[in-house]
Design a protein around this motif. Structure first.
Motif, PDB file in Angstrom:
ATOM      1  N   PHE A 388       0.849  -1.188   0.000  1.00 39.07           N
ATOM      2  CA  PHE A 388       0.000   0.000   0.000  1.00 39.07           C
ATOM      3  C   PHE A 388       0.889   1.244   0.000  1.00 39.07           C
ATOM      4  CE2 PHE A 388      -2.275  -3.318   2.359  1.00 39.07           C
ATOM      5  CZ  PHE A 388      -3.447  -3.395   1.623  1.00 39.07           C
ATOM      6  N   PRO A 389       0.356   2.366  -0.470  1.00 41.15           N
ATOM      7  CA  PRO A 389       1.122   3.624  -0.413  1.00 41.15           C
ATOM      8  C   PRO A 389       1.392   4.007   1.038  1.00 41.15           C
ATOM      9  CG  PRO A 389      -0.785   3.837  -1.865  1.00 41.15           C
ATOM     10  CD  PRO A 389      -0.955   2.543  -1.136  1.00 41.15           C
ATOM     11  N   ASP A 390       2.503   4.696   1.250  1.00 41.86           N
ATOM     12  CA  ASP A 390       2.853   5.169   2.590  1.00 41.86           C
ATOM     13  C   ASP A 390       3.105   6.684   2.519  1.00 41.86           C
ATOM     14  OD1 ASP A 390       3.525   5.265   5.230  1.00 41.86           O
ATOM     15  OD2 ASP A 390       5.581   4.544   4.935  1.00 41.86           O
ATOM     16  N   PRO A 391       2.295   7.520   3.164  1.00 44.39           N
ATOM     17  CA  PRO A 391       1.202   7.152   4.092  1.00 44.39           C
ATOM     18  C   PRO A 391      -0.050   6.747   3.332  1.00 44.39           C
ATOM     19  CG  PRO A 391       1.371   9.519   3.909  1.00 44.39           C
ATOM     20  CD  PRO A 391       2.504   8.978   3.107  1.00 44.39           C
ATOM     21  N   LEU A 392      -0.954   6.080   4.057  1.00 45.60           N
ATOM     22  CA  LEU A 392      -2.213   5.647   3.460  1.00 45.60           C
ATOM     23  C   LEU A 392      -3.114   6.850   3.200  1.00 45.60           C
ATOM     24  CD1 LEU A 392      -3.025   2.549   5.704  1.00 45.60           C
ATOM     25  CD2 LEU A 392      -2.307   2.490   3.308  1.00 45.60           C
ATOM     26  N   PRO A 393      -3.662   6.967   1.986  1.00 44.57           N
ATOM     27  CA  PRO A 393      -4.617   8.056   1.717  1.00 44.57           C
ATOM     28  C   PRO A 393      -5.949   7.780   2.410  1.00 44.57           C
ATOM     29  CG  PRO A 393      -4.481   6.595  -0.171  1.00 44.57           C
ATOM     30  CD  PRO A 393      -3.450   6.113   0.796  1.00 44.57           C
ATOM     31  N   LYS A 394      -6.685   8.823   2.685  1.00 41.67           N
ATOM     32  CA  LYS A 394      -7.982   8.650   3.327  1.00 41.67           C
ATOM     33  C   LYS A 394      -9.018   8.107   2.359  1.00 41.67           C
ATOM     34  CE  LYS A 394      -7.329  12.167   6.889  1.00 41.67           C
ATOM     35  NZ  LYS A 394      -7.844  13.411   7.521  1.00 41.67           N
ATOM     36  N   LYS A 395      -8.859   8.432   1.049  1.00 40.39           N
ATOM     37  CA  LYS A 395      -9.790   7.930   0.030  1.00 40.39           C
ATOM     38  C   LYS A 395      -8.991   7.534  -1.206  1.00 40.39           C
ATOM     39  CE  LYS A 395     -13.865  10.640   1.371  1.00 40.39           C
ATOM     40  NZ  LYS A 395     -14.877  11.617   0.917  1.00 40.39           N
ATOM     41  N   GLY A 396      -9.626   6.731  -2.029  1.00 37.04           N
ATOM     42  CA  GLY A 396      -9.002   6.361  -3.304  1.00 37.04           C
ATOM     43  C   GLY A 396      -7.740   5.534  -3.143  1.00 37.04           C
ATOM     44  N   LEU A 397      -7.771   4.542  -2.255  1.00 34.90           N
ATOM     45  CA  LEU A 397      -6.594   3.709  -1.995  1.00 34.90           C
ATOM     46  C   LEU A 397      -6.348   2.746  -3.160  1.00 34.90           C
ATOM     47  CD1 LEU A 397      -4.443   2.628   0.071  1.00 34.90           C
ATOM     48  CD2 LEU A 397      -6.182   0.937   0.725  1.00 34.90           C
ATOM     49  N   SER A 398      -5.129   2.677  -3.609  1.00 40.02           N
ATOM     50  CA  SER A 398      -4.726   1.657  -4.575  1.00 40.02           C
ATOM     51  C   SER A 398      -3.869   0.629  -3.849  1.00 40.02           C
ATOM     52  CB  SER A 398      -3.928   2.267  -5.728  1.00 40.02           C
ATOM     53  OG  SER A 398      -2.710   2.806  -5.250  1.00 40.02           O
ATOM     54  N   CYS A 399      -3.953  -0.620  -4.266  1.00 37.27           N
ATOM     55  CA  CYS A 399      -3.118  -1.665  -3.657  1.00 37.27           C
ATOM     56  C   CYS A 399      -2.381  -2.429  -4.752  1.00 37.27           C
ATOM     57  CB  CYS A 399      -3.937  -2.605  -2.780  1.00 37.27           C
ATOM     58  SG  CYS A 399      -5.366  -3.362  -3.568  1.00 37.27           S
ATOM     59  N   THR A 400      -1.146  -2.786  -4.459  1.00 39.96           N
ATOM     60  CA  THR A 400      -0.304  -3.513  -5.412  1.00 39.96           C
ATOM     61  C   THR A 400      -0.187  -4.956  -4.953  1.00 39.96           C
ATOM     62  OG1 THR A 400       0.970  -1.512  -5.876  1.00 39.96           O
ATOM     63  CG2 THR A 400       1.961  -3.614  -6.493  1.00 39.96           C
ATOM     64  N   ILE A 401      -0.561  -5.861  -5.838  1.00 37.29           N
ATOM     65  CA  ILE A 401      -0.530  -7.298  -5.531  1.00 37.29           C
ATOM     66  C   ILE A 401       0.715  -7.902  -6.167  1.00 37.29           C
ATOM     67  CG2 ILE A 401      -1.758  -9.488  -5.697  1.00 37.29           C
ATOM     68  CD1 ILE A 401      -3.298  -7.436  -4.098  1.00 37.29           C
ATOM     69  N   ARG A 402       1.514  -8.567  -5.350  1.00 36.57           N
ATOM     70  CA  ARG A 402       2.678  -9.297  -5.860  1.00 36.57           C
ATOM     71  C   ARG A 402       2.431 -10.784  -5.628  1.00 36.57           C
ATOM     72  NH1 ARG A 402       6.766  -5.979  -7.244  1.00 36.57           N
ATOM     73  NH2 ARG A 402       6.734  -3.847  -6.394  1.00 36.57           N
ATOM     74  N   ALA A 404       3.479 -15.018  -6.126  1.00 35.20           N
ATOM     75  CA  ALA A 404       4.619 -15.926  -6.194  1.00 35.20           C
ATOM     76  C   ALA A 404       4.815 -16.463  -7.604  1.00 35.20           C
ATOM     77  CB  ALA A 404       4.412 -17.085  -5.224  1.00 35.20           C
ATOM     78  N   ALA A 405       3.729 -16.656  -8.350  1.00 31.44           N
ATOM     79  CA  ALA A 405       3.819 -17.250  -9.685  1.00 31.44           C
ATOM     80  C   ALA A 405       4.140 -16.234 -10.773  1.00 31.44           C
ATOM     81  CB  ALA A 405       2.501 -17.957 -10.021  1.00 31.44           C
ATOM     82  N   ASP A 406       4.064 -14.938 -10.468  1.00 29.22           N
ATOM     83  CA  ASP A 406       4.273 -13.912 -11.487  1.00 29.22           C
ATOM     84  C   ASP A 406       4.992 -12.724 -10.843  1.00 29.22           C
ATOM     85  OD1 ASP A 406       4.247 -12.122 -13.529  1.00 29.22           O
ATOM     86  OD2 ASP A 406       2.071 -12.081 -13.797  1.00 29.22           O
ATOM     87  N   PRO A 407       6.255 -12.479 -11.229  1.00 29.81           N
ATOM     88  CA  PRO A 407       6.992 -11.376 -10.597  1.00 29.81           C
ATOM     89  C   PRO A 407       6.444  -9.987 -10.945  1.00 29.81           C
ATOM     90  CG  PRO A 407       8.234 -12.282 -12.443  1.00 29.81           C
ATOM     91  CD  PRO A 407       7.057 -13.184 -12.242  1.00 29.81           C
ATOM     92  N   LYS A 408       5.624  -9.900 -12.011  1.00 29.29           N
ATOM     93  CA  LYS A 408       5.080  -8.612 -12.417  1.00 29.29           C
ATOM     94  C   LYS A 408       3.931  -8.219 -11.482  1.00 29.29           C
ATOM     95  CE  LYS A 408       3.141  -6.125 -16.371  1.00 29.29           C
ATOM     96  NZ  LYS A 408       2.695  -6.228 -17.781  1.00 29.29           N
ATOM     97  N   PRO A 409       4.025  -7.064 -10.805  1.00 26.96           N
ATOM     98  CA  PRO A 409       2.960  -6.669  -9.867  1.00 26.96           C
ATOM     99  C   PRO A 409       1.689  -6.230 -10.594  1.00 26.96           C
ATOM    100  CG  PRO A 409       4.586  -4.924 -10.044  1.00 26.96           C
ATOM    101  CD  PRO A 409       5.115  -6.067 -10.848  1.00 26.96           C
ATOM    102  N   VAL A 410       0.569  -6.341  -9.901  1.00 26.73           N
ATOM    103  CA  VAL A 410      -0.734  -5.908 -10.418  1.00 26.73           C
ATOM    104  C   VAL A 410      -1.253  -4.803  -9.499  1.00 26.73           C
ATOM    105  CG1 VAL A 410      -3.106  -6.592 -10.910  1.00 26.73           C
ATOM    106  CG2 VAL A 410      -1.225  -8.182 -11.372  1.00 26.73           C
ATOM    107  N   VAL A 411      -1.584  -3.649 -10.077  1.00 28.29           N
ATOM    108  CA  VAL A 411      -2.087  -2.513  -9.293  1.00 28.29           C
ATOM    109  C   VAL A 411      -3.600  -2.472  -9.409  1.00 28.29           C
ATOM    110  CG1 VAL A 411      -2.048  -0.021  -8.960  1.00 28.29           C
ATOM    111  CG2 VAL A 411       0.042  -1.229  -9.656  1.00 28.29           C
ATOM    112  N   LEU A 412      -4.275  -2.468  -8.264  1.00 24.74           N
ATOM    113  CA  LEU A 412      -5.734  -2.416  -8.223  1.00 24.74           C
ATOM    114  C   LEU A 412      -6.158  -1.056  -7.662  1.00 24.74           C
ATOM    115  CD1 LEU A 412      -6.461  -5.953  -6.696  1.00 24.74           C
ATOM    116  CD2 LEU A 412      -6.353  -5.324  -9.122  1.00 24.74           C
TER     117      LEU A 412
END
Length: 524
Positions: A388-402, A404-412
């Motif tokens: 997650f971004p640091d610091p965490l935003p109050k709204k509109g949070l994006s999360c990055t999924i890493r 094990a099977a795919d080194p390329k991250p996915v941003v949601l």
């Protein structure tokens, strides 16, 4: 333990004038020595240790339950986002497992599986190399220096040798790799400790079989010659006696318990010979027993003196030594039991740590599932962690999924994990799979908090074993000192009631002093 009686002295002692005053003092001394109940004292110590451990575990479990209840309240009532709670959980995970990365935890788990598989392959490869003519297969620490190829190998066997060496070095590398977590390092320590115990037991069994075989051959030769039915020469009998001595020497090197068995057996053989009327320590039948018994420092002088005077070793000295060896044997047997328990507790601790690792992974994977399902409608299909971004935003949070099977991250974008646990647990999500992921993640987190201090409990149990080992050592030392005092006290009592000759009594006191070094060594 009950001290051995000195009734064997009766056959060689004279009768003396009874001295009521000194007899009373001697009897009082014997009574005072006998009244010191060392086993009862140490039994109380063990009982106190058991009570202390119970209270310590009770305290830890109370704290563990409090932590679990607090975690439940935080999930049910806190308005903090799941993303914030995930960051807090990662810090707890790092304290417990040595990493705050779930992917590293996943990799370490796979690394540990590969390492254990490699360790299982190494004995087979060692056997193959020995079958190809390698006399000594070096341990993995030396395998990088290479393994000399046996001479005159056929081309096919030469190729098989090269392949086996390459595979051996490969498996050594896998077996020695550092998987980078507390659990993996503990797994290495447990495996090494278990291997040491197994090797020691195997060596003890081999040495005992070798010693028994040598003794049987020696006694058979003696028995046949006594019946005049054998063809063994005097030199052959001497060679068989030397084989017994050599086997005894090897057994003495294996472990204290094996050494005590050999020494104790030798003393019993000498006592039996004395009770049977043998009066000369130079009797060839007693040679192996005398050599083994001479390994006891306090008996060496007595044995040499007896051989020079062509008489039997004083029975009093043998009884003192046998009492002492019995105490040592009991101590070493209990030490061996404690060593087994220590490894078993280390294995339990490791299992609890691995269980915590599985729960942390399940917690993270289910939150990944929830975020993926909410954003894309499908599963990430592999173990994953979230950034997650640091610091965490109050709204509109994006999360990055890493994953094990795919080194390329996915941003949601607009990540569902910006909601609080309270909201996720109270509202009905449209997709039942999302709802299940919420419950699965919450259950995994609460389980890991409920088991947060299980490894601490196992560590307290291991500390308790250290205390018990110290008590066992102290008990043995006290019993050895009591042995030194009690036997002379018995002699005093017997002498003033019409017992041991003064010369024998004085000799006993002088020789008994040699046991001080043994007691001091145990007490340290």
């Amino acid at each position: 333990m009950a001290l051995l009686p000195l009734f064997l002295l009766a056959g060689c002692q004279g009768m003396y004038m009874h001295n009521p005053s000194r007899a009373s003092l001697a009897a009082a001394a014997k009574k005072n020595v006998d009244s010191v109940d060392v086993p009862s004292i140490t039994r109380t110590e063990h009982e106190n240790l058991e009570k202390i451990l119970a209270e310590e575990i009770k305290s830890i479990e109370a704290r563990q339950n409090m932590v679990a209840r607090l975690a439940t309240i935080q999930l049910a009532a806190s308005g903090d986002s799941v993303a914030y709670q995930y960051g807090q959980a990662q810090r707890k995970m790092k304290l417990a497992l040595g990493t705050d990365s779930v992917l590293k935890l996943h990799q370490a788990s796979q690394c540990q599986i590969n390492r254990e598989a490699a360790a299982g392959q190494l004995p087979k490869l060692e056997g193959m190399l020995r079958a190809l003519g390698v006399k000594r297969v070096p341990p993995c620490a030396e395998a990088t220096n290479g393994i000399a190829k046996p001479a005159d190998l056929a081309p096919a066997l030469s190729a098989e040798f090269d392949n086996s060496v390459a595979e051996y070095r490969k498996q050594c590398k896998l077996a020695q790799q550092d998987c980078g977590t507390i659990a993996s390092r503990e797994a290495s320590a447990v495996a090494a400790a278990r291997a040491v115990l197994e090797k020691l037991r195997d060596e003890e069994r081999k040495s005992e079989r070798a010693l028994k075989g040598a003794k049987d051959a020696y006694r058979t030769a003696l028995a046949e010659n006594k019946k005049k039915a054998g063809t063994h020469t005097e030199q052959e009998i001497r060679d068989k006696a030397k084989a017994v001595i050599d086997a005894a020497d090897k057994a003495l090197e294996v472990s204290p318990s094996a050494a005590n068995k050999v020494k104790g057996s030798a003393i019993i053989e000498l006592l039996t010979a004395a009770a049977g009327g043998k009066t000369n320590a130079n009797d060839p039948e007693l040679a192996p027993a005398l050599v083994a018994a001479r390994e006891i420092p306090a008996l060496a002088g007595s044995i040499d003196e007896a051989a020079g005077a062509r008489r039997m070793v004083p029975i009093s000295h043998l009884l003192l030594a046998l009492n002492d060896l019995t105490i040592q044997a009991e101590r070493d047997a209990r030490f061996a039991e404690l060593a087994e328990q220590d490894v078993a507790l280390a294995e339990q601790k490791l299992e609890m740590r691995n269980r915590q690792g599985r729960l942390w992974r399940r917690y993270s994977d289910q939150l990944c599932n929830l975020a993926y399902l909410a954003a894309r409608g499908d599963y990430p299909r592999s173990s994953c962690e979230i950034e997650f971004p640091d610091p965490l935003p109050k709204k509109g949070l994006s999360c990055t999924i890493r994953r094990a099977a795919d080194p390329k991250p996915v941003v949601l974008e607009d990540c569902i994990l910006q909601r609080s646990w309270q909201r996720l647990l109270s509202e009905r999500l449209g997709d039942p799979n999302q709802q299940r992921a919420v419950y699965e993640a919450a259950a995994a987190y609460l389980q890991v908090r409920l088991n947060a201090y299980q490894t601490t409990i196992e560590e307290f149990r291991r500390v308790d074993l250290l205390h018990r080992r110290a008590v066992v050592a102290r008990e043995a030392a006290l019993l050895q000192w009591k042995n030194l005092v009690a036997v002379p006290a018995d002699e005093l009592n017997g002498y003033y009631a019409g017992g041991v000759k003064p010369a024998e009594f004085a000799d006993l006191i002088v020789k008994a002093a040699g046991f001080a070094a043994i007691a001091i060594g145990v007490a340290q």
